[in-house]
Design a protein around this motif. Structure first.
Motif, PDB file in Angstrom:
ATOM      1  N   ASN A 146       0.825  -1.212   0.000  1.00  0.00           N
ATOM      2  CA  ASN A 146       0.000   0.000   0.000  1.00  0.00           C
ATOM      3  C   ASN A 146       0.854   1.255   0.000  1.00  0.00           C
ATOM      4  OD1 ASN A 146      -3.003  -0.524   0.003  1.00  0.00           O
ATOM      5  ND2 ASN A 146      -2.370  -1.966   1.590  1.00  0.00           N
ATOM      6  N   ASN A 147       2.031   1.187   0.584  1.00  0.00           N
ATOM      7  CA  ASN A 147       2.970   2.304   0.469  1.00  0.00           C
ATOM      8  C   ASN A 147       3.574   2.377  -0.928  1.00  0.00           C
ATOM      9  OD1 ASN A 147       2.739   3.325   3.101  1.00  0.00           O
ATOM     10  ND2 ASN A 147       4.225   1.868   3.903  1.00  0.00           N
ATOM     11  N   TRP A 148       3.911   1.224  -1.481  1.00  0.00           N
ATOM     12  CA  TRP A 148       4.549   1.188  -2.794  1.00  0.00           C
ATOM     13  C   TRP A 148       3.612   1.623  -3.921  1.00  0.00           C
ATOM     14  CZ3 TRP A 148       7.362  -4.230  -2.311  1.00  0.00           C
ATOM     15  CH2 TRP A 148       8.408  -4.109  -1.395  1.00  0.00           C
ATOM     16  N   LEU A 149       2.326   1.559  -3.696  1.00  0.00           N
ATOM     17  CA  LEU A 149       1.377   2.022  -4.712  1.00  0.00           C
ATOM     18  C   LEU A 149       1.616   3.479  -5.088  1.00  0.00           C
ATOM     19  CD1 LEU A 149      -1.985   0.490  -3.427  1.00  0.00           C
ATOM     20  CD2 LEU A 149      -0.848  -0.064  -5.593  1.00  0.00           C
ATOM     21  N   ASN A 150       2.162   4.251  -4.160  1.00  0.00           N
ATOM     22  CA  ASN A 150       2.388   5.680  -4.389  1.00  0.00           C
ATOM     23  C   ASN A 150       3.851   6.001  -4.668  1.00  0.00           C
ATOM     24  OD1 ASN A 150      -0.380   6.422  -3.767  1.00  0.00           O
ATOM     25  ND2 ASN A 150       0.114   5.871  -1.653  1.00  0.00           N
ATOM     26  N   ASP A 151       4.661   4.975  -4.880  1.00  0.00           N
ATOM     27  CA  ASP A 151       6.080   5.210  -5.125  1.00  0.00           C
ATOM     28  C   ASP A 151       6.273   5.924  -6.457  1.00  0.00           C
ATOM     29  OD1 ASP A 151       8.745   4.005  -3.722  1.00  0.00           O
ATOM     30  OD2 ASP A 151       9.058   4.305  -5.875  1.00  0.00           O
ATOM     31  N   THR A 152       7.275   6.779  -6.522  1.00  0.00           N
ATOM     32  CA  THR A 152       7.539   7.509  -7.764  1.00  0.00           C
ATOM     33  C   THR A 152       8.145   6.617  -8.839  1.00  0.00           C
ATOM     34  OG1 THR A 152       9.698   8.193  -6.914  1.00  0.00           O
ATOM     35  CG2 THR A 152       7.847   9.696  -6.559  1.00  0.00           C
ATOM     36  N   ARG A 157       5.884   0.291  -8.386  1.00  0.00           N
ATOM     37  CA  ARG A 157       4.419   0.185  -8.497  1.00  0.00           C
ATOM     38  C   ARG A 157       4.034  -1.086  -9.253  1.00  0.00           C
ATOM     39  NH1 ARG A 157       5.252   5.363 -10.353  1.00  0.00           N
ATOM     40  NH2 ARG A 157       4.214   4.975 -12.351  1.00  0.00           N
ATOM     41  N   PRO A 190      -5.931   1.318  -7.620  1.00  0.00           N
ATOM     42  CA  PRO A 190      -5.209   2.582  -7.819  1.00  0.00           C
ATOM     43  C   PRO A 190      -4.282   2.567  -9.033  1.00  0.00           C
ATOM     44  CG  PRO A 190      -5.009   1.810  -5.546  1.00  0.00           C
ATOM     45  CD  PRO A 190      -5.539   0.674  -6.344  1.00  0.00           C
ATOM     46  N   ASP A 194      -2.713   4.161 -13.893  1.00  0.00           N
ATOM     47  CA  ASP A 194      -1.326   4.543 -13.652  1.00  0.00           C
ATOM     48  C   ASP A 194      -0.752   5.239 -14.881  1.00  0.00           C
ATOM     49  OD1 ASP A 194       0.973   3.688 -11.521  1.00  0.00           O
ATOM     50  OD2 ASP A 194       1.807   3.830 -13.553  1.00  0.00           O
TER      51      ASP A 194
END
Length: 258
Positions: A146-152, A157, A190, A194
């Motif tokens: 869930n943190n990695w979903l927002n990784d740059t 991702r 999410p 992408d």
């Protein structure tokens, strides 16, 4: 010659020499000669996965016995991040044994191993190595995902989708996360829109996997999506390809409205 047949020859004595040359500046006591010879003694009759395993095993024998110390040495040789989206089949092959090293020897060291897989996937892939961690530590992995979903980084991702695929090619089949496909779908939602086509392709392939093992749940989830935008629609179309090719009436009906 198949891709895997041709690729297997990469994982041999030359790679052992290369890894040794990378490790030596960070671990001067690395026994280069015996490492290379041990790989050479075993590698010839093996196929790709067997060769990768031999190199990983011999790294374990040659590096410090303490896993965290050995892992830290290996993290120092990962090299620059992959700035392209060409994936594992173009870049970073030399990291396959390192990913397998983490997969095989790091399960008792969850946090440092997950950090290692995070770094490896930015340069090669961790989609295979992460699967034993997901099976043993599903709740802890979900927090990371869930943190990695927002990784740059798009490779990170993509790992959220690709590493959790039930039918990942070259990998052992895996059930839905915690036995419930809703967990997979919650991670995919999410990523449907992408910005990276590389990530969206993985999401479509993951959905296609889910339609084979969890057809009703997956179709119901799609029916409740806000199906607006070409990117999302392309993902859904590709994700329904197996059902469509089998003539599934509900899937075909869905495709008509996309």
């Amino acid at each position: 010659m198949s891709e895997t047949k041709a690729l297997k020859h990469y994982f041999g004595v030359e790679l052992a020499h290369h890894l040794s040359s990378l490790i030596k500046p960070h671990f001067p006591n690395f026994p280069s000669d015996s490492f290379v010879q041990s790989v050479a003694n075993q590698i010839e009759p093996l196929e790709l996965k067997g060769r990768v395993a031999v190199i990983a095993d011999e790294l374990r024998n040659a590096l410090p016995a303490d896993y965290s110390e050995a892992l830290n040495i290996l993290l120092n040789i990962l090299g620059p991040e992959n700035e392209t989206e060409q994936g594992m089949f173009t870049n970073g092959y030399f990291l396959m044994p390192i990913a397998f090293f983490v997969e095989k020897y790091g399960l008792q060291h969850f946090e440092i191993s997950m950090n290692a897989l995070y770094e490896i996937t930015k340069r090669h892939t961790s989609e295979y190595a992460i699967r034993p961690y997901l099976e043993r530590y599903p709740d802890e992995c979900l927090k990371y995902f869930n943190n990695w979903l927002n990784d740059t980084n798009s490779h990170v991702r993509r790992l959220v989708s690709e590493g959790t695929r039930p039918r990942l090619p070259w990998a052992k089949r895996m059930n839905a996360i915690k036995g419930n496909p809703a967990n997979n779908l919650a991670l995919l939602a999410p990523l449907l829109n992408d910005p990276s086509p590389y990530v969206r392709k993985s999401v479509a392939n993951h959905l296609n996997d889910l339609t084979k093992d969890y057809r009703d749940t997956t179709l119901d989830w799609i029916l409740h999506l806000d199906l607006k935008g070409d990117s999302i629609n392309k993902v859904i179309r590709h994700g329904l390809r197996s059902l469509a090719s089998s003539g599934d009436p509900e899937a075909l009906s869905l495709l008509e409205i996309l």
